[in-house]
Design an enzyme around this catalytic site. Structure first.
Site, PDB file in Angstrom:
ATOM      1  N   HIS A  55     -10.561  -5.837   9.394  1.00 41.58           N
ATOM      2  CA  HIS A  55     -11.192  -5.526   8.106  1.00 41.58           C
ATOM      3  C   HIS A  55     -12.498  -4.746   8.269  1.00 41.58           C
ATOM      4  CE1 HIS A  55      -8.403  -8.619   6.724  1.00 41.58           C
ATOM      5  NE2 HIS A  55      -8.617  -8.224   5.486  1.00 41.58           N
ATOM      6  N   GLU A  97       0.812  -1.226   0.000  1.00 41.95           N
ATOM      7  CA  GLU A  97       0.000   0.000   0.000  1.00 41.95           C
ATOM      8  C   GLU A  97       0.837   1.264   0.000  1.00 41.95           C
ATOM      9  OE1 GLU A  97      -0.708  -2.694   1.737  1.00 41.95           O
ATOM     10  OE2 GLU A  97      -2.707  -3.243   1.000  1.00 41.95           O
TER      11      GLU A  97
END
Lengths: 324, 323
Positions: A126, A57
């Site tokens: 998540h 990322e």
């Protein structure tokens, strides 16, 4: 139109209109996007402009900043807001600050899309709402799309703005069928008055919009005429629309999925007390996520976030306590 | 050795050295504040790289004053930036560590160690698809070669065959931490050699630096993917002005000072008879003048106005949307 189709349409049309628009992220190309947002774009625009990246990322956003410096208009997709923490240095220390620390010489036209929120039993790593982390940073624009219309127009605006935009989406919304309104004039920074009312202002955004709409039906039965505001833009915050509503209703509730402590609602309340203190008949009520990591178990998960039922109960209790 | 090139190398290195010494003096006087990272000792790297990589995009770390000078930025605008003045290259908002000049394709002054490497890599991607073969030059220190951003960047650049030169100036110390304490290799080209052609050079010799970058440039321009250069170099000063540098011995510093890039270039050029003594005297006089003018310009420049605090956060379109 499905919410994800509105996002796809915005990206597709932007890529067709301007060849400097590119999209990059994990599985955005050949796979079609983890939530199918970029479906069809790889075959249409090719691997140069629809870029499958490694699971890195920091590099997804860092690379995108470099592309923006080179004159492209990149759309970086982060698979879920939790993973954006790995890119936080690039988002905050670089994208948000380059214009300022270069005395205005650098321009970073970058859009970072992030699905987030509490979906269904994805557990703590998540399921998150990090909007306050981003909306507290000078130099970042933070938009939150709760519906197909804003998803389409808001994302298109984000792509063509000349500043870095964090574009928040909610994981539960992607497959939802929604009404799509053609708009002549659109301001990405303007809140939407979803429903007008005279008794009580409810401020919300992202997926909580739908929980509030559900709750509103019950509140209506109890004789309460609610005005619902969907923020759309978390930074800048459309405090004008909020203040005008509170002038009328004198009462305000904020409903957010975010954790309560230091959440989005905390900033909104602070701005309301600066601007609307003497208009209020009662303290502002915050209905927010509990201050716990999101649990896996469905019962506990639902206990950790606002639901229509809880929204109604908390509002009725608050009204009774304050005699309003 | 070509006479004109040697003259240019000498002038720029000397200008860099004297600029940094002036910055140090002005810091001691209180005219410059914050973190000030001097390039003294490392001029061969800054000048040799920028003279060779004369087109394309440059991304640097925060020890970048001499790189900026060698790229063509005006010393007076850099000094004014160090003074925090309105006339500074970044209007006094960046300071020593943030010298940006898009007109020179110079995106300098990233003060997050290794933070600029993914950005440089992304820029190289864009240049590749735009068909610009000049590519990208990214310079960083030995400390950055231990960071995740470094490994992600060499991986991506290699996987996608991007036109980028990774240039590490190995001065052996990440502030006070010796590279051997924290890296399995002291010779850092080992970290990249499975990804791309990688070599180690003498970074105290400006001609060697120049030639290595020319070779790397040809490699990336021919679409052969990234290239890695490690230059051994040394800073005579501490990491920044707030570092007394007590972790190094006088002997070690002396060993490197004997390899001084400026003095050795001059000596060699005189021995070979390709540049005469008169040129060096003239160059030194010119350097003195330019540096003095830079300091005077910085000292006499105005402070930024109060209203400028709120400018340059966003573009106009977004700024107008703010409450």
């Amino acid at each position: 139109m499905l919410y994800r189709e509105a996002l796809n349409k915005a990206i597709d049309e932007s890529m067709a209109a301007d060849e400097s628009v590119v999209i990059l992220g994990e599985d955005v190309g050949r796979y079609g996007g983890s939530y199918r947002v970029s479906e069809g774009l790889f075959s249409k625009y090719g691997e140069k402009r629809v870029i499958d990246t490694p699971i890195a990322e920091l590099s997804i956003v860092g690379n995108a900043i470099g592309m923006a410096i080179a004159g492209l208009r990149p759309i970086a997709e982060i698979m879920t807001v939790n993973f954006s923490l790995l890119a936080m240095d690039q988002i905050i220390n670089h994208a948000a600050k380059f214009r300022y620390m270069s005395g205005g010489k650098m321009t970073i036209p970058l859009t970072i899309r992030m699905p987030g929120g509490v979906s269904r039993q994805l557990a703590a790593q998540h399921s998150e709402n990090y909007e306050t982390l981003y909306s507290s940073i000078p130099g970042l624009i933070v938009l939150a799309a709760s519906n197909a219309t804003y998803a389409y127009y808001g994302l298109k605006s984000a792509i063509f703005l000349n500043d870095p935009v964090v574009f928040l989406e909610h994981e539960l919304l992607y497959p939802m069928e929604m009404e799509f309104k053609e708009l002549k004039n659109f301001d990405p920074f303007k809140a939407e008055i979803v429903k007008e009312g005279k008794d009580l202002t409810i401020i919300t955004y992202l997926k909580m919009r739908y929980d509030v709409l559900e709750a509103e039906k019950e509140l209506r039965k109890a004789g309460i005429d609610v005005e619902i505001i969907d923020l759309n833009s978390l930074r800048p915050l459309d405090i004008e629309t909020i203040a005008n509503s509170i002038k009328k209703t004198k009462k305000c509730v904020i409903v957010e999925e975010d954790h309560k402590t230091g959440g989005m609602g905390a900033e909104i309340v602070a701005q309301i007390q600066e601007k609307c203190f003497y208009d209020l008949d009662a303290p502002v009520l915050r209905i927010a996520g509990e201050d716990v990591p999101i649990p896996y178990n469905r019962k506990l998960e639902l206990l950790s976030i606002p639901t229509p039922d809880k929204i109604v109960k908390k509002i009725l209790k608050w009204k009774a306590e304050n005699g309003i | 050795m070509n006479s004109a090139r040697v003259k240019k190398f000498y002038y720029l290195m000397k200008l860099g050295r004297e600029f940094e010494l002036a910055a140090k003096r002005e810091y001691m006087k209180g005219n410059i504040a914050g973190f000030l990272h001097l390039d003294i000792g490392q001029e061969a790297v800054s000048v040799g790289t920028m003279q060779a990589f004369d087109k394309g995009d440059v991304f640097t770390h925060y020890r970048e004053h001499v790189l900026a000078i060698a790229r063509g930025m005006e010393p007076k605008h850099i000094m004014a930036e160090l003074f925090g003045k309105k006339t500074g290259v970044s209007k006094g908002k960046g300071g020593s560590m943030h010298l940006f000049e898009p007109k020179l394709d110079f995106y300098g002054g990233d003060a997050i160690v290794a933070g600029h490497l993914p950005i440089a890599t992304g820029c190289a991607y864009a240049r590749k698809i735009q068909g610009e073969n000049a590519g990208v030059f990214a310079i960083f220190g030995d400390g950055a070669s231990n960071a995740g951003a470094f490994f992600e960047s060499i991986n991506i650049a290699s996987a996608w065959k991007l036109p980028i030169i990774f240039f590490v100036e190995n001065n052996y110390y990440a502030i006070g931490t010796h590279i051997s304490w924290v890296s399995p290799f002291v010779e850092l080209y080992n970290k990249a050699k499975n990804y791309m052609p990688s070599k180690r050079i003498n970074g105290m010799d400006v001609c060697e630096v120049y030639n290595a970058v020319m070779e790397a440039k040809e490699h990336i321009e021919n679409g052969l993917g990234p290239y890695f250069i490690e230059a051994e170099t040394y800073r005579y000063e501490g990491h920044s002005m707030s570092d007394a540098g007590k972790y190094r011995s006088e002997e070690e510093i002396e060993i490197f000072k004997r390899r001084d890039p400026i003095e050795n270039l001059k000596k060699k050029a005189l021995e070979l008879g390709i540049v005469d003594e008169k040129y060096f005297q003239e160059a030194d006089a010119k350097v003195e003048k330019v540096v003095n003018e830079a300091v005077e310009f910085a000292a006499s420049s105005p402070e930024p106005e109060d209203y400028e605090l709120f400018e340059d956060v966003f573009c106009k379109e977004c700024e107008n949307a703010l409450p």
